[in-house]
Design a protein around this motif. Structure first.
Motif, PDB file in Angstrom:
ATOM      1  N   HIS A   1      -0.238  -8.971   8.974  1.00 45.36           N
ATOM      2  CA  HIS A   1      -0.283  -9.631  10.282  1.00 45.36           C
ATOM      3  C   HIS A   1      -0.996  -8.629  11.201  1.00 45.36           C
ATOM      4  O   HIS A   1      -0.387  -7.650  11.647  1.00 45.36           O
ATOM      5  CB  HIS A   1       1.119  -9.881  10.816  1.00 45.36           C
ATOM      6  CG  HIS A   1       1.799 -11.093  10.261  1.00 45.36           C
ATOM      7  ND1 HIS A   1       2.268 -11.171   8.990  1.00 45.36           N
ATOM      8  CD2 HIS A   1       2.068 -12.301  10.847  1.00 45.36           C
ATOM      9  CE1 HIS A   1       2.831 -12.366   8.799  1.00 45.36           C
ATOM     10  NE2 HIS A   1       2.715 -13.067   9.910  1.00 45.36           N
ATOM     11  N   ARG A  51      14.138 -22.897  16.806  1.00 41.86           N
ATOM     12  CA  ARG A  51      14.094 -22.145  18.064  1.00 41.86           C
ATOM     13  C   ARG A  51      13.468 -22.957  19.207  1.00 41.86           C
ATOM     14  O   ARG A  51      12.697 -22.428  20.005  1.00 41.86           O
ATOM     15  CB  ARG A  51      13.325 -20.820  17.855  1.00 41.86           C
ATOM     16  CG  ARG A  51      13.831 -19.996  16.663  1.00 41.86           C
ATOM     17  CD  ARG A  51      14.031 -18.543  16.981  1.00 41.86           C
ATOM     18  NE  ARG A  51      12.837 -17.894  17.432  1.00 41.86           N
ATOM     19  CZ  ARG A  51      11.915 -17.303  16.659  1.00 41.86           C
ATOM     20  NH1 ARG A  51      12.073 -17.251  15.352  1.00 41.86           N
ATOM     21  NH2 ARG A  51      10.864 -16.743  17.180  1.00 41.86           N
ATOM     22  N   THR A  61       6.621 -19.348  16.484  1.00 41.38           N
ATOM     23  CA  THR A  61       5.295 -19.486  17.086  1.00 41.38           C
ATOM     24  C   THR A  61       4.425 -20.568  16.459  1.00 41.38           C
ATOM     25  O   THR A  61       3.312 -20.798  16.936  1.00 41.38           O
ATOM     26  CB  THR A  61       4.517 -18.161  16.978  1.00 41.38           C
ATOM     27  OG1 THR A  61       4.343 -17.849  15.591  1.00 41.38           O
ATOM     28  CG2 THR A  61       5.247 -17.024  17.669  1.00 41.38           C
ATOM     29  N   TYR A 118       6.063 -14.559  24.907  1.00 41.52           N
ATOM     30  CA  TYR A 118       6.626 -14.356  23.569  1.00 41.52           C
ATOM     31  C   TYR A 118       7.272 -12.976  23.488  1.00 41.52           C
ATOM     32  O   TYR A 118       8.376 -12.813  22.968  1.00 41.52           O
ATOM     33  CB  TYR A 118       5.504 -14.496  22.525  1.00 41.52           C
ATOM     34  CG  TYR A 118       5.939 -14.299  21.089  1.00 41.52           C
ATOM     35  CD1 TYR A 118       6.915 -15.116  20.519  1.00 41.52           C
ATOM     36  CD2 TYR A 118       5.357 -13.323  20.296  1.00 41.52           C
ATOM     37  CE1 TYR A 118       7.299 -14.951  19.196  1.00 41.52           C
ATOM     38  CE2 TYR A 118       5.739 -13.153  18.973  1.00 41.52           C
ATOM     39  CZ  TYR A 118       6.705 -13.974  18.424  1.00 41.52           C
ATOM     40  OH  TYR A 118       7.076 -13.808  17.121  1.00 41.52           O
ATOM     41  N   PHE A 122       4.275  -6.854   9.757  1.00 39.30           N
ATOM     42  CA  PHE A 122       3.884  -7.281  11.104  1.00 39.30           C
ATOM     43  C   PHE A 122       3.547  -6.009  11.873  1.00 39.30           C
ATOM     44  O   PHE A 122       4.427  -5.275  12.308  1.00 39.30           O
ATOM     45  CB  PHE A 122       5.041  -8.038  11.757  1.00 39.30           C
ATOM     46  CG  PHE A 122       4.703  -8.730  13.063  1.00 39.30           C
ATOM     47  CD1 PHE A 122       3.395  -8.966  13.470  1.00 39.30           C
ATOM     48  CD2 PHE A 122       5.725  -9.188  13.896  1.00 39.30           C
ATOM     49  CE1 PHE A 122       3.104  -9.623  14.663  1.00 39.30           C
ATOM     50  CE2 PHE A 122       5.457  -9.846  15.091  1.00 39.30           C
ATOM     51  CZ  PHE A 122       4.141 -10.062  15.477  1.00 39.30           C
ATOM     52  N   HIS A 181       9.090  -7.094   9.145  1.00 33.77           N
ATOM     53  CA  HIS A 181       8.711  -8.176  10.072  1.00 33.77           C
ATOM     54  C   HIS A 181       9.230  -7.850  11.468  1.00 33.77           C
ATOM     55  O   HIS A 181       8.550  -8.027  12.459  1.00 33.77           O
ATOM     56  CB  HIS A 181       9.312  -9.496   9.568  1.00 33.77           C
ATOM     57  CG  HIS A 181       8.811 -10.727  10.262  1.00 33.77           C
ATOM     58  ND1 HIS A 181       9.468 -11.922  10.201  1.00 33.77           N
ATOM     59  CD2 HIS A 181       7.709 -10.951  11.009  1.00 33.77           C
ATOM     60  CE1 HIS A 181       8.801 -12.833  10.889  1.00 33.77           C
ATOM     61  NE2 HIS A 181       7.732 -12.271  11.398  1.00 33.77           N
ATOM     62  N   ILE A 229      12.242 -13.306  16.649  1.00 32.05           N
ATOM     63  CA  ILE A 229      12.458 -13.214  15.213  1.00 32.05           C
ATOM     64  C   ILE A 229      13.932 -12.933  14.903  1.00 32.05           C
ATOM     65  O   ILE A 229      14.516 -13.510  13.989  1.00 32.05           O
ATOM     66  CB  ILE A 229      11.537 -12.122  14.625  1.00 32.05           C
ATOM     67  CG1 ILE A 229      10.065 -12.556  14.765  1.00 32.05           C
ATOM     68  CG2 ILE A 229      11.888 -11.845  13.178  1.00 32.05           C
ATOM     69  CD1 ILE A 229       9.054 -11.487  14.400  1.00 32.05           C
ATOM     70  N   TYR A 232      13.041 -12.922   7.372  1.00 35.28           N
ATOM     71  CA  TYR A 232      14.123 -13.317   8.268  1.00 35.28           C
ATOM     72  C   TYR A 232      15.486 -12.887   7.713  1.00 35.28           C
ATOM     73  O   TYR A 232      16.521 -13.315   8.210  1.00 35.28           O
ATOM     74  CB  TYR A 232      14.109 -14.830   8.507  1.00 35.28           C
ATOM     75  CG  TYR A 232      12.944 -15.311   9.335  1.00 35.28           C
ATOM     76  CD1 TYR A 232      12.762 -14.865  10.643  1.00 35.28           C
ATOM     77  CD2 TYR A 232      12.021 -16.218   8.814  1.00 35.28           C
ATOM     78  CE1 TYR A 232      11.697 -15.311  11.404  1.00 35.28           C
ATOM     79  CE2 TYR A 232      10.958 -16.674   9.568  1.00 35.28           C
ATOM     80  CZ  TYR A 232      10.802 -16.214  10.868  1.00 35.28           C
ATOM     81  OH  TYR A 232       9.751 -16.654  11.623  1.00 35.28           O
ATOM     82  N   ASP A 260       0.797 -21.092   9.216  1.00 35.75           N
ATOM     83  CA  ASP A 260       1.704 -20.043   9.714  1.00 35.75           C
ATOM     84  C   ASP A 260       3.065 -20.656  10.027  1.00 35.75           C
ATOM     85  O   ASP A 260       3.744 -20.239  10.973  1.00 35.75           O
ATOM     86  CB  ASP A 260       1.125 -19.352  10.963  1.00 35.75           C
ATOM     87  CG  ASP A 260       1.912 -18.119  11.398  1.00 35.75           C
ATOM     88  OD1 ASP A 260       2.672 -17.570  10.585  1.00 35.75           O
ATOM     89  OD2 ASP A 260       1.758 -17.701  12.566  1.00 35.75           O
ATOM     90  N   HIS A 273      -4.132 -13.758  11.480  1.00 33.20           N
ATOM     91  CA  HIS A 273      -4.140 -13.920  12.952  1.00 33.20           C
ATOM     92  C   HIS A 273      -5.479 -13.416  13.498  1.00 33.20           C
ATOM     93  O   HIS A 273      -6.294 -14.200  13.918  1.00 33.20           O
ATOM     94  CB  HIS A 273      -2.979 -13.188  13.660  1.00 33.20           C
ATOM     95  CG  HIS A 273      -1.653 -13.849  13.468  1.00 33.20           C
ATOM     96  ND1 HIS A 273      -1.297 -14.995  14.111  1.00 33.20           N
ATOM     97  CD2 HIS A 273      -0.604 -13.518  12.686  1.00 33.20           C
ATOM     98  CE1 HIS A 273      -0.081 -15.353  13.747  1.00 33.20           C
ATOM     99  NE2 HIS A 273       0.361 -14.477  12.876  1.00 33.20           N
ATOM    100  N   GLN A 285      -2.828  -9.569  16.218  1.00 30.77           N
ATOM    101  CA  GLN A 285      -2.503 -10.879  16.804  1.00 30.77           C
ATOM    102  C   GLN A 285      -2.424 -10.792  18.328  1.00 30.77           C
ATOM    103  O   GLN A 285      -2.966 -11.637  19.027  1.00 30.77           O
ATOM    104  CB  GLN A 285      -1.162 -11.414  16.257  1.00 30.77           C
ATOM    105  CG  GLN A 285      -0.764 -12.763  16.880  1.00 30.77           C
ATOM    106  CD  GLN A 285       0.619 -13.249  16.470  1.00 30.77           C
ATOM    107  OE1 GLN A 285       1.365 -12.545  15.799  1.00 30.77           O
ATOM    108  NE2 GLN A 285       0.961 -14.458  16.862  1.00 30.77           N
TER     109      GLN A 285
HETATM  110  N1  DI6 Z   1       3.682 -13.385  13.518  1.00 31.29           N
HETATM  111  C1  DI6 Z   1       3.984 -14.638  13.801  1.00 31.29           C
HETATM  112  O1  DI6 Z   1       3.274 -15.429  14.343  1.00 31.29           O
HETATM  113  C2  DI6 Z   1       5.301 -14.927  13.274  1.00 31.29           C
HETATM  114  N2  DI6 Z   1       5.622 -13.718  12.613  1.00 31.29           N
HETATM  115  C3  DI6 Z   1       4.680 -12.860  12.792  1.00 31.29           C
HETATM  116  O2  DI6 Z   1       4.727 -11.756  12.306  1.00 31.29           O
HETATM  117  C4  DI6 Z   1       6.310 -15.245  14.314  1.00 31.29           C
HETATM  118  C5  DI6 Z   1       7.665 -15.277  13.711  1.00 31.29           C
HETATM  119  C6  DI6 Z   1       8.739 -15.714  14.657  1.00 31.29           C
HETATM  120  O3  DI6 Z   1       8.584 -15.712  15.890  1.00 31.29           O
HETATM  121  O4  DI6 Z   1       9.808 -16.055  14.119  1.00 31.29           O
END
Ligand code: DI6
Ligand code: FE
Length: 404
Positions: A240, A79, A320, A92, A212, A175, A102, A142, A315, A263, A243
């Motif tokens: 997660h 990416r 990211t 982001y 997430f 996620h 994502i 993913y 990570d 995070h 964050q």
């Molecule tokens: N936190 C992150 O930092 C990654 N996933 C998540 O849950 C980011 C994943 C991505 O941007 O593909």
């Protein structure tokens, strides 16, 4: 690549070493049948080991094999375009809302075959292994459908077998919301809890379950539904958490006895207290902090004061944290987050192992553990955190074999 089981066994007496606990003293390690049979000052070596075949450590600093306890290593594509968008001013969250983020990795991962994913992740894994990683966590997340999450997790298992490295798989079905479920978050969480997780767990593909929990991902309620489903299957959870904002995820995860909260930039004191009480590890991810040019530091001083164990990880993910050096993360954890050198070393060994429930077998040089250790061309422990961009590895012993 040579088959892992054709590599030479590490059995024998490793001499000319220096240990983190006492770097001035000449030390030795005995490996027998792939496990550590003795470790300590050479002067104290029991006579029974003296005649073993020798491996000369050449004065190297010896540490436990490193543990990378939070990665999203298996995915299709990359990416770099979003990196460029963010440089042009997009956040982001804005990139994610514009159909990137994502979900764009989900498209590429769904299109890739299992062999494609294995090949691309192998290259990335080899960078981490060359730097002394001996155990790694690999998340799904993913695929976002039973078929494609299964494909990711199967690749993770295959990577462990082919490369002779301990892999812990984490199911991260929650996620992101897959496009076909747009506006139907509740239905997707039902699918995750009722179909995907039970099926993948029954296939032996899931060692832990993650979510997430974030404004741009899943709510606290949805997170708890996934945790309940994990608990019903006897699987440990991680999160997660906090964050981008304080969602109260850490306290929830602690209530479910989470292995780790990861995070944690926006972690509150209540979250810290709950994590301490539950024995939950705080996993710090300086690569994501750096890539997002975040400025909100995780509460390191409060975590330290509470005695919450801190781990550090790459990570590794395409959005990211396209990081493939755990040592660079050690450097960043010190420079950006102000960890001390001993904290940063513990963060990629003993505490990272605990974040994966691997503390009985990884993260320490202890008698009875499988032989996983790294010999570094370094004089003093602080050099592990000091250099960046070099790979000062003299040798790696992984799963009882000499691999570098
Ligand atoms: N936190 C992150 O930092 C990654 N996933 C998540 O849950 C980011 C994943 C991505 O941007 O593909
Ligand atoms: Fe992550």
């Amino acid at each position: 690549m040579k088959p892992f089981d054709s590599l030479p066994p590490a059995d024998g007496l490793w001499t000319g070493l220096r240990l983190l606990s006492d770097p001035q003293t000449d030390a030795a390690i005995v490996v027998a049948q792939g496990a550590i049979a003795w470790v300590g000052p050479h002067a104290a070596l029991p006579a029974e080991f003296d005649a073993l075949p020798r491996h000369d450590g050449g004065g190297a600093l010896a540490t436990p094999g490193l543990v990378d306890c939070h990665t999203h290593l298996v995915y299709g594509g990359q990416r770099a375009n979003e990196f460029a968008m963010r440089l042009a001013g997009a956040s982001y969250e804005e990139v994610a809302k514009a159909g990137g983020g994502i979900v764009s990795s989900v498209r590429a991962t769904r299109e890739a075959s299992e062999d494609d994913l294995f090949a691309s992740a192998s290259v990335r894994l080899q960078s981490l292994l060359a730097e002394g990683v001996c155990a790694i966590e690999i998340k799904s997340g993913y695929g976002l459908s039973l078929e494609h999450e299964r494909k990711q997790l199967r690749v993770a298992r295959r990577l462990g077998e082919a490369h002779g490295v301990t892999v812990r798989t984490t199911f991260l079905g929650a996620h992101a919301l897959p496009p076909e479920y747009a506006g139907r978050s509740g239905d997707y969480i039902d699918l995750v809890c009722r179909e995907m997780l039970p099926a993948l767990a029954a296939e032996g593909l899931v060692d832990a379950v993650d979510v997430f929990c974030e404004r741009i991902a899943f709510s606290l309620d949805e997170t708890e539904q996934v945790f309940r489903a994990a608990q019903a299957l006897g699987l440990p959870v991680k999160l997660h958490a906090e964050q981008l904002s304080d969602m109260g995820g850490a306290a929830l995860a602690a209530r479910y006895g989470a292995l780790s909260c990861d995070h944690v930039e926006h972690l509150s004191q209540a979250g810290i207290d709950a994590m301490r009480a539950a024995g939950t590890v705080a996993v710090l991810l300086p690569g994501a902090y750096y890539t997002l040019r975040d400025t909100h530091l995780p509460p390191i001083a409060a975590l330290r004061a509470a005695g919450v164990p801190m781990a550090v990880s790459t990570d590794h993910n395409p959005g990211t944290s396209p990081a493939l050096s755990l040592l660079l993360m050690v450097n960043m954890a010190c420079t950006l987050f102000r960890l001390t050198v001993p904290e940063a070393i513990d963060a990629v060994t003993v505490h990272a192992a605990r974040a994966l429930d691997l503390q009985a077998t990884h993260g320490a040089l202890a008698v009875g553990m499988p032989a996983n250790f790294v010999l570094w061309n370094l004089r003093e422990p602080a050099e592990l955190a000091y250099w960046f961009g070099q790979r000062p590895v003299r040798a790696v012993v992984r799963q009882g074999r000499v691999v570098t």
